[in-house]
Design a protein around this motif. Sequence first.
Motif, PDB file in Angstrom:
ATOM      1  N   ASN A   1      -4.711   5.005   2.233  1.00 34.67           N
ATOM      2  CA  ASN A   1      -3.243   4.974   2.107  1.00 34.67           C
ATOM      3  C   ASN A   1      -2.587   6.033   2.980  1.00 34.67           C
ATOM      4  O   ASN A   1      -1.574   5.777   3.630  1.00 34.67           O
ATOM      5  CB  ASN A   1      -2.842   5.191   0.643  1.00 34.67           C
ATOM      6  N   LEU A   2      -3.183   7.235   3.010  1.00 36.08           N
ATOM      7  CA  LEU A   2      -2.615   8.297   3.841  1.00 36.08           C
ATOM      8  C   LEU A   2      -2.728   7.943   5.315  1.00 36.08           C
ATOM      9  O   LEU A   2      -1.797   8.167   6.093  1.00 36.08           O
ATOM     10  CB  LEU A   2      -3.323   9.620   3.550  1.00 36.08           C
ATOM     11  N   ALA A   3      -3.882   7.384   5.705  1.00 38.45           N
ATOM     12  CA  ALA A   3      -4.064   6.990   7.105  1.00 38.45           C
ATOM     13  C   ALA A   3      -3.056   5.926   7.508  1.00 38.45           C
ATOM     14  O   ALA A   3      -2.494   5.977   8.617  1.00 38.45           O
ATOM     15  CB  ALA A   3      -5.486   6.478   7.318  1.00 38.45           C
ATOM     16  N   LYS A   4      -2.779   4.971   6.615  1.00 36.44           N
ATOM     17  CA  LYS A   4      -1.777   3.936   6.910  1.00 36.44           C
ATOM     18  C   LYS A   4      -0.392   4.543   7.051  1.00 36.44           C
ATOM     19  O   LYS A   4       0.382   4.164   7.937  1.00 36.44           O
ATOM     20  CB  LYS A   4      -1.781   2.880   5.807  1.00 36.44           C
ATOM     21  N   GLY A   5      -0.067   5.476   6.145  1.00 40.85           N
ATOM     22  CA  GLY A   5       1.244   6.106   6.210  1.00 40.85           C
ATOM     23  C   GLY A   5       1.456   6.863   7.510  1.00 40.85           C
ATOM     24  O   GLY A   5       2.523   6.793   8.119  1.00 40.85           O
ATOM     25  N   LEU A   6       0.429   7.579   7.951  1.00 45.22           N
ATOM     26  CA  LEU A   6       0.541   8.318   9.212  1.00 45.22           C
ATOM     27  C   LEU A   6       0.647   7.385  10.409  1.00 45.22           C
ATOM     28  O   LEU A   6       1.371   7.669  11.369  1.00 45.22           O
ATOM     29  CB  LEU A   6      -0.661   9.243   9.379  1.00 45.22           C
TER      30      LEU A   6
END
Length: 214
Positions: free
Chosen positions: A181-186
């Motif tokens: 999820n964090l990788a997608k957000g970035l």
Amino acid sequence: MTGTPRTDARPSAVTALRPVPNGPAQREQWQRRYALVLVALDASLLFGGITAAALLRWGAPAGSIAIHGVDYYGIAAIFAFLWLLVLASSHAYDTRRLGLGSEEFRRVADAAIRVTALVAFVTFVGKLPLSRGFVAMALPIGLVLTVTGRYSARRVLHRLRRQERCVHRVLVLGTPAAAANLAKGLSRSPFAGYQVVGTWSPSARDVARGEREG
């Protein structure tokens, strides 16, 4: 029968890492170049803005008006140099705060306030015949031009970051779902300048063991 003991406490790679040649060195290089560009941009805009203020105040070239033998081109250069020093002391060239958020612009505005106070103090104490009308126009014009220049430079930086240049390459750590999820957000905010080169997550058994040991 003997053999190698088997263990399930193995890290699970969520996303394979991409090679990053000269990562830290490359990052420091573009950050240094960007800061130098900002210094040159600020200096030219401040000098131009202050000389324009002299033209607006008297309707004559800044070089035709002098105070104690120093014309307003010289005064503009002194103001611009002083302003750059205050910008530097306000950490307005701190690479950790460039390109994202409002902190950069806040520091530029803070520098303008400090320069205004310093000029007023020096003029009063030194009893310099510096035109108040000139100062009242020069400092706001300089601030507007500096902020506009910083905003334009930031737009260029964001465009470069969308092309995967001038970025901070990061490794995301966490549980598989949180890391993904964090990788997608970035990845949805390329202008922030964080390029995910991979994610890593411990296995569920590793997490459980760590909680028991804690």
